[in-house]
Write a protein that holds these residues in place. Structure first.
Motif, mmCIF file in Angstrom:
data_model
loop_
_atom_site.group_PDB
_atom_site.id
_atom_site.type_symbol
_atom_site.label_atom_id
_atom_site.label_comp_id
_atom_site.label_asym_id
_atom_site.label_seq_id
_atom_site.Cartn_x
_atom_site.Cartn_y
_atom_site.Cartn_z
ATOM 1 N N SER A 234 0.683 -1.271 -0.006
ATOM 2 C CA SER A 234 -0.064 0.006 0.077
ATOM 3 C C SER A 234 1.015 1.264 0.000
ATOM 4 N N ALA A 235 1.880 1.164 0.700
ATOM 5 C CA ALA A 235 2.680 2.441 0.756
ATOM 6 C C ALA A 235 3.207 2.951 -0.418
ATOM 7 N N ASN A 236 3.439 2.173 -1.310
ATOM 8 C CA ASN A 236 3.830 2.553 -2.928
ATOM 9 C C ASN A 236 2.759 2.821 -3.873
ATOM 10 N N TRP A 237 1.535 2.756 -3.411
ATOM 11 C CA TRP A 237 0.384 2.695 -4.321
ATOM 12 C C TRP A 237 -0.077 4.132 -4.684
ATOM 13 N N GLY A 238 0.210 4.485 -6.074
ATOM 14 C CA GLY A 238 -0.036 5.784 -6.275
ATOM 15 C C GLY A 238 -1.636 6.414 -5.763
ATOM 16 N N LEU A 239 -2.535 5.568 -5.927
ATOM 17 C CA LEU A 239 -3.866 6.021 -5.626
ATOM 18 C C LEU A 239 -4.098 6.203 -3.918
ATOM 19 N N SER A 240 -3.003 5.598 -3.259
ATOM 20 C CA SER A 240 -3.097 5.683 -1.994
ATOM 21 C C SER A 240 -2.409 6.700 -1.357
ATOM 22 N N ASP A 241 -2.203 7.841 -2.103
ATOM 23 C CA ASP A 241 -1.261 8.991 -1.532
ATOM 24 C C ASP A 241 0.197 8.862 -1.416
ATOM 25 N N TYR A 242 0.699 7.839 -2.286
ATOM 26 C CA TYR A 242 2.095 7.850 -2.481
ATOM 27 C C TYR A 242 2.602 8.984 -2.982
ATOM 28 N N ALA A 243 3.725 9.614 -2.714
ATOM 29 C CA ALA A 243 4.257 10.903 -3.347
ATOM 30 C C ALA A 243 4.617 10.715 -4.842
ATOM 31 N N ARG A 244 4.837 9.484 -5.271
ATOM 32 C CA ARG A 244 4.973 9.216 -6.720
ATOM 33 C C ARG A 244 3.634 8.632 -7.449
ATOM 34 N N GLN A 245 3.430 8.968 -8.613
ATOM 35 C CA GLN A 245 2.354 8.640 -9.199
ATOM 36 C C GLN A 245 2.493 7.142 -9.847
#
Ligand SMILES: [Zn+2]
Length: 552
Positions: A234-245
């Motif tokens: 989840s931490a790297n998931w763009g849709l969940s507010d990760y800084a990267r898309q």
């Protein structure tokens, strides 16, 4: 003598992660610390003398001990490198691995370690001459050794009992760092469990499952795709507010993203059976889960055709007895190399499947996703978006930024595959009411807290390994015909959910009635318009929509 020597060798060279963990935070200027570490070493020595004393019988001594030395050298390498605990779950992974997976975990970096901790001891072992003794004497010395070991073990335990028992109660998992006792014990457990499960028929789940009354009045069959992700966190998931898309394609689609979903396990062997079971983590019982039918069996009983398409290591029992298609490099050579295929292979030929299917169809796609450590092999060149990348499976040769870049590129390829799945489902709308449910099986550590990969015992697993992305997409026809309120569903995404909700939510979404359905675990439970779905509902809704339309 050999047993004592070998035990001393294992105690001193193979238990660094264990000793580091139990001695963490202690003050070396206190005598108590020295006493504790001395007792710990005695404990390790005694434990392995007991173990080897039982295991090593004279005709097999050389072979068994040689094998133990080699396996232990491999074990300690991966334990030190990735922070692995060799508990029964991890041993199950090891036993069930396939050559492609094993090859990716193997790196040349292991060789110096093997030379030092296996090569040299083996050389020594080969030069030893075992003197034959009479059976009576052998028995006597062996019994003496075992008794002596037991006494030493007890004495060491008593000396530090309070300290040690508190430690083991608070951090039970630490015992799975005691090497090689950990993998010997775990292997025994796995074999014993599998033996017990063998021959027992799967317990029926949802034996009374059937489509509810609303299904009588629908004009199209349903096509439901469950995409099981791999190692996406989840931490790297763009849709969940990760800084990267990392999810640009899904971001442009009308999807429901659930940012707070907890996985049932930290590895595929645990998560897959658990997430497809009615039991889940709240009432976890591995044997019961493995010997019960899965969600897919229930769907099948309710009248769905079910197909499992796999680009990974199989369905771990959740699709037993149901049709399966495994990715095949011969069929999609452009997507495959080194015995692995890119996940788009799962979409190839799917149109043939839907064309030939009769009635309602559920397709499970088991992705290779972000399977590590060779993240760079999980995406085609066009997805090298974040650079520089770690282009080897030997993660220690890369810095964290390179590892994360490769991981994120692989994640954005999953985004692409999921978006293409939605494209496919859209194209099928003239024949089917369609929906996609994507959820990952577990997360991944990328160097946080010194951990890599996944599989840390669940009780102490960090969020990186347990928080996973989940995404739902529905066609208009699916929502309308099943009487689902989309804005209500959208409101559910803000809540915390887990794999435990998967079984009941899929039954709820598809309006399948069975006594094994638990409404309180159904994410969509509050979002179903009661009464008749289908035509009538759609007619009133259209009327409502047009009256609202005239106002706005
Ligand atoms: Zn997995």
């Amino acid at each position: 003598m050999l047993i004592v020597g070998a035990s001393l060798f294992f105690a001193l060279t193979s238990n660094m992660p264990f000793l580091r963990a139990v001695l963490a935070g202690r003050n070396w200027s206190e005598p108590q610390t020295w006493l504790f570490s001395g007792a710990m070493l005695a404990l390790l020595l005694a434990l392995h003398m007991l173990l080897l004393g039982v295991l090593l019988v004279r005709p097999l001594t050389r072979v068994l001990l040689g094998l133990l030395i080699v396996v232990t050298a491999f074990a300690t390498y991966y334990m030190q490198r990735f922070g692995v605990f060799l508990d029964p779950t991890m041993l199950r992974n090891v036993v069930k691995t396939d050559p492609a997976e094993a090859a990716e975990l193997f790196g040349w970096g292991v060789l110096p370690h093997l030379f030092l901790f296996a090569g040299l001891p083996l050389l020594l072992l080969s030069r030893l001459r075992l003197r034959p003794v009479t059976l009576r004497r052998a028995l006597a010395t062996r019994l003496l050794l075992l008794a002596g070991s037991a006494v030493l073990l007890l004495a060491a335990l008593l000396l530090i009992f309070q300290d040690f028992s508190a430690l083991m109660r608070n951090q039970k998992e630490l015992r799975y760092l005691i090497t090689p006792a950990n993998y010997l014990y775990s292997l025994g457990r796995v074999l014993a469990d599998d033996g017990r499960a063998l021959g027992t028929a799967r317990q029926a789940v949802g034996a009374d499952a059937r489509l509810d009354a609303s299904w009588a009045s629908r004009d199209k069959p349903v096509l439901f795709i469950v995409a099981v992700g791999e190692t996406a966190r989840s931490a790297n998931w763009g849709l969940s507010d990760y800084a990267r898309q990392t999810t640009p394609r899904l971001a442009e689609l009308d999807v429901l993203n659930f940012p707070d979903v907890t996985a049932c396990g930290t590895n595929t062997e645990t998560s897959l059976p658990c997430m497809f079971s009615a039991i889940g983590r709240r009432d976890y019982n591995e044997t019961r889960i493995r010997t019960s039918e899965s969600l897919l069996h229930v769907l099948n009983r309710a009248g769905f055709q079910v197909l499992w398409r796999d680009n990974q290591s199989g369905c771990k029992g959740v699709c037993d007895g149901l049709p399966q298609q495994l990715s095949d490099a011969a069929l999609t050579p452009d997507l495959c190399s080194d015995g692995r295929c890119l996940d788009e292979t799962l979409l190839r030929g799917l149109d043939t499947v839907t064309r030939d299917a009769k009635g309602n169809l559920v397709v499970a796609l088991h992705m290779l996703g972000n399977h590590g450590p060779a993240y760079h092999k999980r995406y085609p060149d066009g997805f090298r978006r974040f650079i520089p990348t770690c282009d080897t499976g030997e993660l220690r040769k890369c810095n964290r930024e390179e590892i994360i870049n490769a991981y994120d590129n692989a994640l954005s390829y999953t985004d692409e595959v999921l978006a293409k799945t939605v494209d496919f489902l859209r194209a099928q709308q003239s024949r089917y009411d369609t929906a996609l449910l994507y959820v990952s099986d577990h997360g991944e550590s990328l160097g946080e807290k010194g951990l890599y990969l996944h599989g840390v015992p669940y009780a102490i697993a960090p969020d990186e390994q347990t928080k996973v992305p989940m995404v739902w997409w529905f066609s208009r026809g699916f929502l309308d015909s099943l009487g689902l309120d989309r804005s209500c569903l959208a409101a559910q995404t803000a809540k915390a959910w887990s794999h435990d909700n998967l079984f009941h939510s899929v039954l709820g979404l598809l309006r399948i009635e069975t006594k094994d359905y638990a409404a309180e675990l159904d994410i969509s439970g509050a979002c179903r318009r009661l009464g008749q779905a289908g035509q009538k509902d759609r007619a009133t809704q259209d009327a409502l929509a047009s009256s609202l339309g005239s106002q706005s």
